[in-house]
Design a protein around this motif. Structure first.
Motif, PDB file in Angstrom:
ATOM      1  N   PHE A 137       0.840  -1.204   0.000  1.00  0.00           N
ATOM      2  CA  PHE A 137       0.000   0.000   0.000  1.00  0.00           C
ATOM      3  C   PHE A 137       0.879   1.260   0.000  1.00  0.00           C
ATOM      4  N   GLY A 138       1.972   1.228   0.778  1.00  0.00           N
ATOM      5  CA  GLY A 138       2.914   2.351   0.768  1.00  0.00           C
ATOM      6  C   GLY A 138       3.517   2.561  -0.607  1.00  0.00           C
ATOM      7  N   ALA A 139       3.897   1.461  -1.266  1.00  0.00           N
ATOM      8  CA  ALA A 139       4.446   1.557  -2.622  1.00  0.00           C
ATOM      9  C   ALA A 139       3.419   2.151  -3.576  1.00  0.00           C
ATOM     10  N   LEU A 140       2.164   1.747  -3.416  1.00  0.00           N
ATOM     11  CA  LEU A 140       1.092   2.281  -4.250  1.00  0.00           C
ATOM     12  C   LEU A 140       0.949   3.794  -4.060  1.00  0.00           C
ATOM     13  N   ILE A 141       1.091   4.247  -2.836  1.00  0.00           N
ATOM     14  CA  ILE A 141       1.052   5.695  -2.567  1.00  0.00           C
ATOM     15  C   ILE A 141       2.205   6.400  -3.274  1.00  0.00           C
ATOM     16  N   GLY A 142       3.415   5.838  -3.169  1.00  0.00           N
ATOM     17  CA  GLY A 142       4.577   6.428  -3.839  1.00  0.00           C
ATOM     18  C   GLY A 142       4.425   6.461  -5.341  1.00  0.00           C
ATOM     19  N   ILE A 143       3.893   5.380  -5.902  1.00  0.00           N
ATOM     20  CA  ILE A 143       3.660   5.320  -7.349  1.00  0.00           C
ATOM     21  C   ILE A 143       2.599   6.344  -7.746  1.00  0.00           C
ATOM     22  N   GLY A 144       1.597   6.521  -6.904  1.00  0.00           N
ATOM     23  CA  GLY A 144       0.577   7.545  -7.151  1.00  0.00           C
ATOM     24  C   GLY A 144       1.167   8.945  -7.139  1.00  0.00           C
ATOM     25  N   ILE A 145       2.073   9.206  -6.211  1.00  0.00           N
ATOM     26  CA  ILE A 145       2.757  10.508  -6.163  1.00  0.00           C
ATOM     27  C   ILE A 145       3.564  10.710  -7.437  1.00  0.00           C
ATOM     28  N   PHE A 146       4.286   9.661  -7.855  1.00  0.00           N
ATOM     29  CA  PHE A 146       5.048   9.757  -9.105  1.00  0.00           C
ATOM     30  C   PHE A 146       4.118  10.067 -10.277  1.00  0.00           C
ATOM     31  N   SER A 147       2.988   9.382 -10.331  1.00  0.00           N
ATOM     32  CA  SER A 147       2.030   9.590 -11.414  1.00  0.00           C
ATOM     33  C   SER A 147       1.550  11.038 -11.462  1.00  0.00           C
ATOM     34  N   CYS A 148       1.254  11.605 -10.307  1.00  0.00           N
ATOM     35  CA  CYS A 148       0.797  13.004 -10.245  1.00  0.00           C
ATOM     36  C   CYS A 148       1.882  13.957 -10.730  1.00  0.00           C
ATOM     37  N   ILE A 149       3.113  13.733 -10.285  1.00  0.00           N
ATOM     38  CA  ILE A 149       4.231  14.584 -10.706  1.00  0.00           C
ATOM     39  C   ILE A 149       4.455  14.447 -12.209  1.00  0.00           C
ATOM     40  N   TYR A 150       4.420  13.238 -12.709  1.00  0.00           N
ATOM     41  CA  TYR A 150       4.633  12.945 -14.130  1.00  0.00           C
ATOM     42  C   TYR A 150       3.571  13.634 -14.987  1.00  0.00           C
ATOM     43  N   LYS A 151       2.312  13.524 -14.578  1.00  0.00           N
ATOM     44  CA  LYS A 151       1.223  14.154 -15.329  1.00  0.00           C
ATOM     45  C   LYS A 151       1.314  15.676 -15.265  1.00  0.00           C
ATOM     46  N   LEU A 152       1.676  16.207 -14.115  1.00  0.00           N
ATOM     47  CA  LEU A 152       1.839  17.656 -13.967  1.00  0.00           C
ATOM     48  C   LEU A 152       2.950  18.162 -14.878  1.00  0.00           C
ATOM     49  N   LYS A 153       4.060  17.446 -14.941  1.00  0.00           N
ATOM     50  CA  LYS A 153       5.187  17.841 -15.781  1.00  0.00           C
ATOM     51  C   LYS A 153       4.762  17.946 -17.237  1.00  0.00           C
ATOM     52  N   PHE A 154       4.047  16.942 -17.741  1.00  0.00           N
ATOM     53  CA  PHE A 154       3.656  16.965 -19.145  1.00  0.00           C
ATOM     54  C   PHE A 154       2.529  17.947 -19.419  1.00  0.00           C
ATOM     55  N   THR A 155       1.699  18.223 -18.444  1.00  0.00           N
ATOM     56  CA  THR A 155       0.664  19.235 -18.606  1.00  0.00           C
ATOM     57  C   THR A 155       1.302  20.606 -18.761  1.00  0.00           C
ATOM     58  N   ILE A 156       2.306  20.880 -17.934  1.00  0.00           N
ATOM     59  CA  ILE A 156       2.985  22.179 -17.996  1.00  0.00           C
ATOM     60  C   ILE A 156       3.815  22.290 -19.259  1.00  0.00           C
ATOM     61  N   ASP A 157       4.552  21.226 -19.617  1.00  0.00           N
ATOM     62  CA  ASP A 157       5.400  21.265 -20.806  1.00  0.00           C
ATOM     63  C   ASP A 157       4.597  21.453 -22.090  1.00  0.00           C
ATOM     64  N   LYS A 158       3.384  20.964 -22.153  1.00  0.00           N
ATOM     65  CA  LYS A 158       2.591  21.015 -23.376  1.00  0.00           C
ATOM     66  C   LYS A 158       1.592  22.172 -23.383  1.00  0.00           C
ATOM     67  N   SER A 159       1.748  23.104 -22.463  1.00  0.00           N
ATOM     68  CA  SER A 159       0.809  24.222 -22.413  1.00  0.00           C
ATOM     69  C   SER A 159       0.999  25.124 -23.636  1.00  0.00           C
ATOM     70  N   PRO A 160      -0.087  25.678 -24.155  1.00  0.00           N
ATOM     71  CA  PRO A 160       0.011  26.529 -25.353  1.00  0.00           C
ATOM     72  C   PRO A 160       0.646  27.884 -25.045  1.00  0.00           C
ATOM     73  N   LYS A 161       1.445  28.375 -25.979  1.00  0.00           N
ATOM     74  CA  LYS A 161       2.028  29.719 -25.934  1.00  0.00           C
ATOM     75  C   LYS A 161       2.825  29.977 -24.661  1.00  0.00           C
ATOM     76  N   GLY A 162       3.361  28.970 -24.043  1.00  0.00           N
ATOM     77  CA  GLY A 162       4.209  29.153 -22.869  1.00  0.00           C
ATOM     78  C   GLY A 162       3.516  29.848 -21.714  1.00  0.00           C
ATOM     79  N   GLU A 163       2.226  29.558 -21.533  1.00  0.00           N
ATOM     80  CA  GLU A 163       1.468  30.221 -20.473  1.00  0.00           C
ATOM     81  C   GLU A 163       1.960  29.838 -19.078  1.00  0.00           C
ATOM     82  N   TYR A 164       2.594  28.682 -18.974  1.00  0.00           N
ATOM     83  CA  TYR A 164       3.092  28.223 -17.686  1.00  0.00           C
ATOM     84  C   TYR A 164       4.608  28.128 -17.735  1.00  0.00           C
ATOM     85  N   TYR A 165       5.216  28.090 -16.579  1.00  0.00           N
ATOM     86  CA  TYR A 165       6.663  27.913 -16.521  1.00  0.00           C
ATOM     87  C   TYR A 165       7.024  26.505 -16.966  1.00  0.00           C
TER      88      TYR A 165
END
Length: 170
Positions: A137-165
């Motif tokens: 269950f602890g590993a699942l929490i860590g993997i979930g944290i990784f998933s959130c960070i990973y998705k956030l990174k690609f959401t920011i990187d693919k933002s239109p017109k550089g609206e985000y850092y």
């Protein structure tokens, strides 16, 4: 595998070494460490909240939360391992999505199982199936944290017109 791919595994290997070293402590060393941590936490809470408790009441509180503190240790160690393992599989093997999460969880659960078997050979320790469940269950929490960070990174990187850092360089 090139050197950069091997480097991605260093955090996971370090966490595994730390877990192994904690599991190698005999029963009295392990209980002493978690007991002193529990006592420190209880005393900090009592002093912060300014509770008026007797020494006997404080000892009773420590006794009651000692096991949950130990289990929280299992959970947090394996959350770090889950995070580090997902990172390694994503970077070194280019896995993503469900396959990444499932393989990471399987590796962490396998390591938890072997860790509990290892504890059977340590004086004063025992291997428990429930601990494997807590670890998974602890590993699942860590993997979930990784998933959130990973998705956030690609959401920011693919933002239109550089609206985000940008988080990473292209």
């Amino acid at each position: 595998m090139n050197i950069k791919r091997w480097l991605a595994w260093i955090p996971a290997i370090l966490v595994m070494i730390i877990i192994f070293s904690f599991s190698s402590e005999n029963g009295s060393e392990s209980s002493g460490l978690s007991g002193s941590l529990t006592k420190t936490v209880v005393e900090a809470v009592i002093n912060t909240v300014d509770l008026k408790v007797t020494r006997e009441e404080e000892e009773h509180i420590i006794e009651n939360i000692h096991t949950p503190i130990r289990k929280l240790g299992h959970l947090s160690e394996y959350a770090l391992l889950g995070l580090a393992t997902a990172f390694a599989f994503a970077c070194a093997h280019r896995l993503k999505g469900r396959r990444l999460y499932l393989i990471s969880l399987c590796l962490c659960t396998l390591y938890a199982s072997t860790d509990e078997i290892h504890q059977l050979f340590i004086p004063g320790r025992s291997g428990m199936v429930t601990d494997v469940g807590i670890d998974a269950f602890g590993a699942l929490i860590g993997i979930g944290i990784f998933s959130c960070i990973y998705k956030l990174k690609f959401t920011i990187d693919k933002s239109p017109k550089g609206e985000y850092y940008k988080i990473t360089k292209k």
